[in-house]
Design a protein around this motif. Structure first.
Motif, short mmCIF file in Angstrom:
data_model
loop_
_atom_site.label_atom_id
_atom_site.label_comp_id
_atom_site.label_asym_id
_atom_site.label_seq_id
_atom_site.Cartn_x
_atom_site.Cartn_y
_atom_site.Cartn_z
N VAL A 157 0.84 -1.20 0.00
CA VAL A 157 0.00 0.00 0.00
C VAL A 157 0.88 1.25 0.00
O VAL A 157 0.64 2.19 -0.76
CB VAL A 157 -0.95 0.01 1.23
N GLU A 158 1.91 1.24 0.83
CA GLU A 158 2.80 2.41 0.92
C GLU A 158 3.42 2.74 -0.44
O GLU A 158 3.40 3.89 -0.87
CB GLU A 158 3.90 2.11 1.94
N LEU B 78 -5.58 -0.61 -9.82
CA LEU B 78 -6.16 -1.95 -9.70
C LEU B 78 -5.55 -2.70 -8.51
O LEU B 78 -6.26 -3.33 -7.73
CB LEU B 78 -5.94 -2.76 -10.99
N ILE B 79 -4.25 -2.60 -8.35
CA ILE B 79 -3.60 -3.28 -7.23
C ILE B 79 -4.06 -2.68 -5.90
O ILE B 79 -4.31 -3.41 -4.94
CB ILE B 79 -2.06 -3.24 -7.37
N ARG B 80 -4.20 -1.37 -5.87
CA ARG B 80 -4.68 -0.75 -4.63
C ARG B 80 -6.08 -1.26 -4.30
O ARG B 80 -6.39 -1.54 -3.13
CB ARG B 80 -4.67 0.77 -4.74
N MET B 81 -6.95 -1.44 -5.29
CA MET B 81 -8.29 -1.98 -5.02
C MET B 81 -8.19 -3.42 -4.51
O MET B 81 -8.92 -3.81 -3.60
CB MET B 81 -9.17 -1.86 -6.25
N LEU B 82 -7.28 -4.20 -5.08
CA LEU B 82 -7.09 -5.57 -4.60
C LEU B 82 -6.56 -5.58 -3.16
O LEU B 82 -6.92 -6.45 -2.36
CB LEU B 82 -6.13 -6.33 -5.52
N LEU B 83 -5.72 -4.61 -2.84
CA LEU B 83 -5.23 -4.49 -1.47
C LEU B 83 -6.38 -4.15 -0.51
O LEU B 83 -6.45 -4.69 0.60
CB LEU B 83 -4.14 -3.44 -1.38
N HIS B 84 -7.28 -3.27 -0.94
CA HIS B 84 -8.46 -2.96 -0.12
C HIS B 84 -9.28 -4.23 0.11
O HIS B 84 -9.76 -4.48 1.21
CB HIS B 84 -9.33 -1.88 -0.76
N LEU B 85 -9.42 -5.01 -0.94
CA LEU B 85 -10.15 -6.27 -0.82
C LEU B 85 -9.44 -7.20 0.17
O LEU B 85 -10.07 -7.75 1.08
CB LEU B 85 -10.25 -6.94 -2.20
N GLU B 86 -8.15 -7.36 0.00
CA GLU B 86 -7.36 -8.25 0.85
C GLU B 86 -7.41 -7.83 2.31
O GLU B 86 -7.42 -8.68 3.21
CB GLU B 86 -5.91 -8.27 0.35
N GLN B 87 -7.45 -6.53 2.56
CA GLN B 87 -7.45 -6.03 3.93
C GLN B 87 -8.87 -5.78 4.45
O GLN B 87 -9.05 -5.16 5.49
CB GLN B 87 -6.60 -4.77 4.01
N ASP B 88 -9.85 -6.29 3.71
CA ASP B 88 -11.26 -6.20 4.09
C ASP B 88 -11.69 -4.75 4.33
O ASP B 88 -12.41 -4.45 5.29
CB ASP B 88 -11.53 -7.07 5.32
N GLU B 89 -11.25 -3.86 3.47
CA GLU B 89 -11.63 -2.45 3.52
C GLU B 89 -12.69 -2.18 2.46
O GLU B 89 -12.45 -1.55 1.44
CB GLU B 89 -10.39 -1.57 3.30
N ARG B 90 -13.87 -2.70 2.73
CA ARG B 90 -14.98 -2.66 1.78
C ARG B 90 -15.33 -1.24 1.34
O ARG B 90 -15.56 -0.99 0.16
CB ARG B 90 -16.18 -3.35 2.41
N ASP B 91 -15.37 -0.29 2.28
CA ASP B 91 -15.71 1.09 1.94
C ASP B 91 -14.69 1.69 0.97
O ASP B 91 -15.06 2.37 0.02
CB ASP B 91 -15.80 1.97 3.19
N LEU B 92 -13.41 1.43 1.24
CA LEU B 92 -12.37 1.95 0.35
C LEU B 92 -12.42 1.28 -1.02
O LEU B 92 -12.16 1.92 -2.04
CB LEU B 92 -10.99 1.78 0.98
N GLN C 110 -18.60 -7.72 -8.74
CA GLN C 110 -19.35 -8.92 -8.35
C GLN C 110 -19.15 -9.21 -6.87
O GLN C 110 -20.09 -9.55 -6.17
CB GLN C 110 -18.86 -10.14 -9.15
N TYR C 111 -17.92 -9.11 -6.43
CA TYR C 111 -17.57 -9.38 -5.04
C TYR C 111 -18.38 -8.51 -4.10
O TYR C 111 -18.92 -8.98 -3.10
CB TYR C 111 -16.07 -9.13 -4.85
N LEU C 112 -18.47 -7.22 -4.41
CA LEU C 112 -19.20 -6.30 -3.54
C LEU C 112 -20.70 -6.59 -3.52
O LEU C 112 -21.36 -6.34 -2.51
CB LEU C 112 -18.96 -4.85 -3.99
N LYS C 113 -21.23 -7.12 -4.60
CA LYS C 113 -22.67 -7.38 -4.69
C LYS C 113 -23.07 -8.75 -4.14
O LYS C 113 -24.25 -8.99 -3.90
CB LYS C 113 -23.12 -7.30 -6.15
N SER C 114 -22.11 -9.63 -3.95
CA SER C 114 -22.46 -11.01 -3.59
C SER C 114 -22.26 -11.28 -2.10
O SER C 114 -21.48 -10.61 -1.43
CB SER C 114 -21.59 -11.98 -4.40
N PRO C 115 -22.97 -12.31 -1.59
CA PRO C 115 -22.76 -12.70 -0.19
C PRO C 115 -21.38 -13.34 -0.03
O PRO C 115 -20.82 -13.87 -0.99
CB PRO C 115 -23.88 -13.72 0.06
N SER C 116 -20.85 -13.30 1.16
CA SER C 116 -19.50 -13.82 1.41
C SER C 116 -19.36 -15.30 1.05
O SER C 116 -18.27 -15.76 0.74
CB SER C 116 -19.08 -13.57 2.85
N SER C 117 -20.46 -16.04 1.07
CA SER C 117 -20.40 -17.47 0.73
C SER C 117 -20.01 -17.69 -0.74
O SER C 117 -19.54 -18.77 -1.10
CB SER C 117 -21.74 -18.14 1.02
N GLU C 118 -20.16 -16.69 -1.58
CA GLU C 118 -19.83 -16.81 -3.01
C GLU C 118 -18.44 -16.26 -3.35
O GLU C 118 -17.98 -16.42 -4.48
CB GLU C 118 -20.88 -16.08 -3.86
#
Length: 185
Positions: free
Chosen positions: A95-96, A119-133, A162-170
């Motif tokens: 991130v830094e 794109l990588i920064r968005m993947l980092l937000h995903l990885e760090q469970d920063e849904r709002d970011l 898709q990830y943001l719209k789907s339940p965690s089970s998917e």
């Protein structure tokens, strides 16, 4: 191109060995040698999963302040360092470095690293469970992005939506599908 060479590990290792042996008789040749070794070294490490020694990383980071290196090259090296840390799971460092790259006033001018860095920064937000970011990043992406999305870029943006719209089970099945779709790239 650099990435074509990176896919041939043997050739990439050969290039790195030759770069180590190049004579550096003056500051300009020393700067060029540093640029090539740092860039190819970071790509090789990221693509092959071969971690760099701590002194190599320090040498690369310290070299960013060298006066004779073009700002576009420094930008690309910072980006590659972010990718390196992302590859090895050091997300805070990734991130830094990605943020350093994206906050550079020249980042918009250097479209490829800006696009990939975003794109990588968005993947980092995903990885760090920063849904709002992540949501903010996707909205910002839609607002700023011009032109048609291609290849891996299209796959990643669609999957993040898709990830943001789907339940965690998917979520696991979404990423298995992403890995399959990204295989050709």
């Amino acid at each position: 191109s650099c990435m074509q060479i990176a896919s041939r590990y043997d050739l990439m290792r050969e290039v790195l060995n030759e770069l180590e042996e190049l004579p550096t008789t003056d500051q300009k040749s020393a700067d060029k040698s540093f640029q090539a070794r740092a860039y190819y070294g970071l790509i090789y490490a990221s693509v092959t999963g071969t971690p760099l020694r701590e002194n190599q990383l320090k040498h690369f980071k310290d070299g960013f302040d060298r006066a004779g290196i073009d700002t576009a090259i420094i930008h690309a090296l910072r980006f590659q360092l972010g990718v390196y840390y992302f590859t090895f799971g050091d997300f805070d460092s990734a991130v830094e470095w990605i943020n350093t790259c994206l906050q550079d006033p020249d980042s918009e001018r250097i479209m490829a690293t800006h696009t990939h860095g975003t794109l990588i920064r968005m993947l980092l937000h995903l990885e760090q469970d920063e849904r709002d970011l992540l949501e903010y990043g996707l909205e910002n992406w839609k607002r700023k992005r011009t032109g048609k999305m291609l290849g891996a870029e299209k796959v990643l943006v669609h999957s993040l939506q898709q990830y943001l719209k789907s339940p965690s089970s998917e979520h696991a099945s979404i990423w298995r599908e992403v890995e399959q779709q990204l295989e050709p790239f």
